[in-house]
Scaffold this active site. Structure first.
Site, short mmCIF file in Angstrom:
data_model
loop_
_atom_site.label_atom_id
_atom_site.label_comp_id
_atom_site.label_asym_id
_atom_site.label_seq_id
_atom_site.Cartn_x
_atom_site.Cartn_y
_atom_site.Cartn_z
N ALA A 149 0.86 -1.19 0.00
CA ALA A 149 0.00 0.00 0.00
C ALA A 149 0.89 1.24 0.00
O ALA A 149 1.62 1.50 0.96
CB ALA A 149 -0.89 -0.01 1.24
N TYR B 115 -9.48 1.92 4.97
CA TYR B 115 -8.73 3.09 4.53
C TYR B 115 -9.69 4.06 3.82
O TYR B 115 -10.89 3.80 3.73
CB TYR B 115 -7.52 2.67 3.70
N LEU C 177 -6.23 -16.70 5.04
CA LEU C 177 -6.13 -18.07 5.58
C LEU C 177 -6.06 -19.13 4.47
O LEU C 177 -6.72 -20.16 4.55
CB LEU C 177 -7.27 -18.33 6.58
P1 NDP Z 1 -3.64 -15.03 6.81
O1 NDP Z 1 -4.45 -16.14 6.58
O2 NDP Z 1 -2.29 -15.45 7.05
O3 NDP Z 1 -3.95 -14.08 8.04
C1 NDP Z 1 -5.20 -13.83 8.45
C2 NDP Z 1 -5.19 -12.69 9.42
O4 NDP Z 1 -6.37 -12.87 10.08
C3 NDP Z 1 -4.04 -12.67 10.42
O5 NDP Z 1 -3.55 -11.36 10.49
C4 NDP Z 1 -4.71 -13.04 11.72
O6 NDP Z 1 -4.36 -12.21 12.79
C5 NDP Z 1 -6.18 -12.81 11.46
N1 NDP Z 1 -6.97 -13.86 12.08
C6 NDP Z 1 -6.97 -15.15 11.80
N2 NDP Z 1 -7.84 -15.80 12.57
C7 NDP Z 1 -8.39 -14.87 13.39
C8 NDP Z 1 -9.38 -14.89 14.41
N3 NDP Z 1 -9.98 -16.03 14.77
N4 NDP Z 1 -9.70 -13.74 15.02
C9 NDP Z 1 -9.10 -12.59 14.68
N5 NDP Z 1 -8.16 -12.51 13.70
C10 NDP Z 1 -7.83 -13.63 13.08
O7 NDP Z 1 -4.03 -14.08 5.60
P2 NDP Z 1 -3.16 -13.49 4.49
O8 NDP Z 1 -1.76 -13.91 4.67
O9 NDP Z 1 -3.89 -13.78 3.24
O10 NDP Z 1 -3.24 -11.94 4.79
C11 NDP Z 1 -4.45 -11.29 4.87
C12 NDP Z 1 -4.33 -9.84 4.48
O11 NDP Z 1 -3.38 -9.17 5.24
C13 NDP Z 1 -3.95 -9.62 3.04
O12 NDP Z 1 -4.74 -8.60 2.60
C14 NDP Z 1 -2.52 -9.19 3.08
O13 NDP Z 1 -2.21 -8.38 1.99
C15 NDP Z 1 -2.44 -8.51 4.40
N6 NDP Z 1 -1.14 -8.65 5.03
C16 NDP Z 1 -0.39 -7.53 5.16
C17 NDP Z 1 0.83 -7.59 5.73
C18 NDP Z 1 1.56 -6.33 5.85
O14 NDP Z 1 1.02 -5.30 5.48
N7 NDP Z 1 2.77 -6.35 6.31
C19 NDP Z 1 1.42 -8.84 6.22
C20 NDP Z 1 0.55 -9.97 6.02
C21 NDP Z 1 -0.68 -9.84 5.46
P3 NDP Z 1 -3.14 -12.57 13.76
O15 NDP Z 1 -1.91 -12.36 12.96
O16 NDP Z 1 -3.30 -11.61 14.88
O17 NDP Z 1 -3.33 -14.00 14.16
#
Ligand code: NDP
Length: 362
Positions: free
Chosen positions: A57, A183, A303
């Site tokens: 972003a 955003y 996920l």
């Molecule tokens: P993931 O499957 O790895 O992650 C899912 C997210 O959902 C995690 O952040 C996790 O939070 C949260 N999550 C999962 N289960 C629960 C729950 N039961 N309750 C609350 N929160 C939950 O997804 P992606 O790797 O596909 O990433 C998702 C999005 O995040 C994408 O849009 C990606 O671009 C963005 N992203 C951005 C990053 C960055 O800007 N640096 C880094 C990684 C992803 P938690 O980590 O607290 O467990």
């Protein structure tokens, strides 16, 4: 035959498979200028075999950054610094994309590992967040945004256009407008954040206006041969957010104005995420619904961690592209490992010769 490893052509951009590196903020730029960290981070994932690597972003203005460490595209120095990164990504067979946006009321925050909260207004690093209305996000982001005037809305659209032109000049061939995750653009669409009473608030038509105008303005300068896409938060999973039907109607209208693909994501306009149906690949059914009802290519993340899961999403036609973030951090060679797991012939060919030569037959 693996569908995950089938090619996809969208406009003039050919993708070698369906695995995309999702935009991930690195909070590592200075004055919005990307550097060697971004080169290695994005370059490593192009080497790893992803078909499209999307840079994080990137603020269309300094105030549009999430944190002071976020990248930008509001000046030529930043555009020039993106160029070698784009070249490297393309040289290794991936298409190069970038997500441009404005963080709105979530702007002026600390890095996630330094608090993930608003920088106090008294701190010289802070700036005033903008929003559709003077309504704070809440939780760790308590600052009340300045509600934008119509002149500021018009300027925002010019800023998106200028950033899109710079992205093109830097060599990017895939553009993502950030219309998600609470955003600025997303917050205009959401009745949770948007309490305006002028033509940018209230009815569906009014809440959709900024997104439609911005996409149209960018389409006018972004070449037809390159995909213009959005990441849209299609639902907040919150009864006060916009209904899914509105998101589908918005996508139809955006498509009529030149949208080529939607990356289906969440709204996150409120700190309350208790209604989100967390679970493996939980957004895939929503991507499928949008694909079917709005008749537009979709991408989806969240996920998705297993090769077979990614394969099934594409094979079932839920989405055309699978967006990986955490999984790509965990394993930058995920495409190579997925090719092996799915029994793709000659999986080493997913990697460049420098690695493939030594991994042949393994
Ligand atoms: P993931 O499957 O790895 O992650 C899912 C997210 O959902 C995690 O952040 C996790 O939070 C949260 N999550 C999962 N289960 C629960 C729950 N039961 N309750 C609350 N929160 C939950 O997804 P992606 O790797 O596909 O990433 C998702 C999005 O995040 C994408 O849009 C990606 O671009 C963005 N992203 C951005 C990053 C960055 O800007 N640096 C880094 C990684 C992803 P938690 O980590 O607290 O467990």
């Amino acid at each position: 035959m693996s569908k995950l490893f089938s090619e996809l052509k969208l406009k003039d951009v050919s993708l070698r498979n369906r695995i995309v590196v999702s935009p991930m903020c690195q909070y590592s730029a200075e004055e919005g200028v990307p550097n060697e960290w971004h080169l290695v981070h994005l370059g490593a994932r192009a080497i790893g075999g992803a078909s499209l690597v999307i840079a994080e972003a990137t603020g269309v203005t300094p105030e549009g950054r999430i944190t002071p460490g976020c990248t930008g595209l509001w000046n030529d120095e930043q555009a020039a610094a993106w160029e070698p990164i784009v070249k490297f990504v393309k040289r290794h067979g991936a298409a190069a994309g970038i997500q441009i946006g404005h963080a709105g009321r979530k702007a002026s925050a600390n890095r996630p590992w330094e608090g993930d909260d608003h920088i106090p207004a008294s701190d010289p690093r802070a700036w005033e967040p903008l929003g559709p209305s003077a309504v704070a996000f809440g939780g760790n982001l308590p600052r009340v945004p300045h509600d934008m005037s119509k002149d500021e809305i018009a300027q925002l659209q010019r800023d998106f256009v200028a950033a899109a032109k710079r992205a093109l000049g830097a060599g990017f061939e895939w553009l993502v407008l950030h219309f998600a995750h609470g955003y600025l653009a997303q917050s205009f669409f959401s009745p949770i954040a948007n309490k305006r009473t002028d033509e940018y608030g209230g009815s569906f038509e009014n809440r959709a206006r900024l997104l439609l105008e911005t996409l149209s303005a960018v389409r006018a300068v972004w070449p037809e041969k390159y995909p213009l896409t959005i990441r849209l938060g299609v639902s907040d999973f919150n009864p006060e957010g916009q209904p899914m039907e509105e998101s589908i109607e918005l996508v139809k209208q955006l498509k009529a104005k030149g949208l080529d693909l939607i990356d289906v994501s969440l709204g996150f306009n409120s700190p309350d995420v208790s209604g989100v149906p967390w679970g493996p690949a939980f957004m895939a059914p929503f991507a499928q619904r949008i694909k079917e009802e709005a008749a537009i290519p979709t991408a989806v993340g969240w996920l998705i961690t297993q090769p077979q899961q990614a394969e099934d999403i594409v094979a079932k036609g839920q989405a055309d592209l699978v967006m990986l973030a955490h999984q790509e951090l965990d394993d930058p060679h995920f495409p190579y490992h997925a090719a092996k797991a799915l029994g793709v012939a000659q999986p080493h060919q997913v990697l460049p010769s420098q690695y493939a030569h030594w991994l042949k037959g393994r």
